[in-house]
Design an enzyme around this catalytic site. Structure first.
Site, mmCIF file in Angstrom:
data_model
loop_
_atom_site.group_PDB
_atom_site.id
_atom_site.type_symbol
_atom_site.label_atom_id
_atom_site.label_comp_id
_atom_site.label_asym_id
_atom_site.label_seq_id
_atom_site.Cartn_x
_atom_site.Cartn_y
_atom_site.Cartn_z
ATOM 1 C CD GLU A 1 -3.211 0.622 2.203
ATOM 2 O OE1 GLU A 1 -4.246 0.060 1.376
ATOM 3 O OE2 GLU A 1 -3.156 0.746 3.279
ATOM 4 C CE LYS B 1 -1.963 3.011 5.651
ATOM 5 N NZ LYS B 1 -2.661 2.055 6.568
ATOM 6 C CE LYS C 1 -7.972 -0.417 2.153
ATOM 7 N NZ LYS C 1 -6.590 -0.279 2.697
ATOM 8 C CD GLU D 1 -11.981 -3.473 4.451
ATOM 9 O OE1 GLU D 1 -10.944 -3.306 3.781
ATOM 10 O OE2 GLU D 1 -12.444 -2.561 5.236
ATOM 11 C CG ASN E 1 -9.724 -3.958 7.806
ATOM 12 O OD1 ASN E 1 -8.833 -4.052 8.513
ATOM 13 N ND2 ASN E 1 -9.955 -2.641 7.207
ATOM 14 C CD GLU F 1 -8.649 -5.836 3.278
ATOM 15 O OE1 GLU F 1 -8.888 -4.864 3.970
ATOM 16 O OE2 GLU F 1 -9.542 -6.281 2.723
ATOM 17 C CB SER F 2 -5.650 -3.954 9.146
ATOM 18 O OG SER F 2 -6.009 -3.213 8.394
#
Length: 262
Positions: free
Chosen positions: A55, A57, A117, A166, A187, A217-218
């Site tokens: 990513e 970001k 995103k 998601e 997530n 994710e995350s």
């Protein structure tokens, strides 16, 4: 109103402003004038080994500014060189300090698929993503109705775009599957309060059929975290902050990639 609802409401305002500049009819015309995608994003994640979505970001609501210096093109190219399978680009401007131009420039410079995103609340944003050069979009179950989710997946299909749908809990995974999601991202960060629980991915893994690509994710910050993702049987992982904070992003990604020995 929680943070996710606030971001979604602001996304709706952004869409209305965008429509004043480029009409819905015009953005659709532009999107359909482009070649239908070949589902390169899905293909990039459908491999024997763990796939990495890396990513770009600059900031986040929970962490504030992550990267004061943000040479996004250089970062994206480093990811590609280090073996990223796809790149995620934040375009949400208020909380994540993203911009549509980041996506357009990166998509034009790298040879791997790019995910837009953002907080998709209108089909307009899907057409925008296509025009900007994205291969995939993010659809968040928590801010969409069942009919919206199904409709938006239909728009993606017409354009040849893929979608990460998601989810954050069992109900949302079920909604994603019912709508026909082919890629589900779980997530580990609850976007309503931004708490992180890496057990979320493991808990929901059993609900997702083998023919649906599963993305964790995350909350992935160490090689041990990557090992846990591999152990739970994830197909792909989306990594943002850990890479953005690394002084040598390529080295950090190579470290993560070295974990999977399937």
């Amino acid at each position: 109103m929680n943070i996710l609802e606030r971001i979604g409401a602001y996304a709706a305002e952004r869409v209305e402003a965008a429509k004043q500049k480029v009409s819905p009819e015009r953005i659709e015309e532009q999107a359909f004038s482009l070649p239908v995608g070949e589902h390169l994003f899905k293909k990039a994640l459908n491999t024997e080994e763990l796939s990495f979505i890396c990513e770009c970001k600059k900031a986040s609501p929970s962490k504030g500014v992550i990267a004061e210096d943000f040479p996004y093109l250089e970062i994206a190219k480093d990811y590609e060189t280090a073996g990223a399978d796809a790149i995620s680009v934040l375009t949400e401007p208020k909380w994540f300090m993203g911009h549509d131009s980041y996506l357009k420039e990166i998509a034009g410079e790298v040879g791997i698929p790019v995910l837009r995103k953002d907080f998709t609340v209108d089909p307009y944003m899907i057409y925008e993503a296509k025009v900007l050069g994205a291969s995939a979009v993010l659809l968040i179950v928590a801010i969409l109705t069942a009919s919206q989710l199904e409709d938006y997946l239909g728009v993606c299909k017409k354009l040849g775009l893929d979608a990460i749908v998601e989810a954050h809990d069992e109900h949302e995974v079920d909604a994603a599957l019912t709508a026909g999601a082919e890629i589900i991202g779980v997530n580990n960060r609850n976007l309503k309060d931004f708490s992180v629980d890496t057990n979320t991915s493991a808990r929901l893994r059993k609900m997702i059929p083998d023919d649906v690509i599963y993305v964790s994710e995350s909350g992935i910050s160490t090689a041990e975290d990557v090992k846990a993702v591999v152990a739970m049987g994830a197909d792909a992982v989306l990594v943002g902050e850990a890479l953005m904070r690394a002084e040598d992003k390529s080295a950090k990604l190579r470290e993560f990639r070295a974990v999977d020995n399937r």
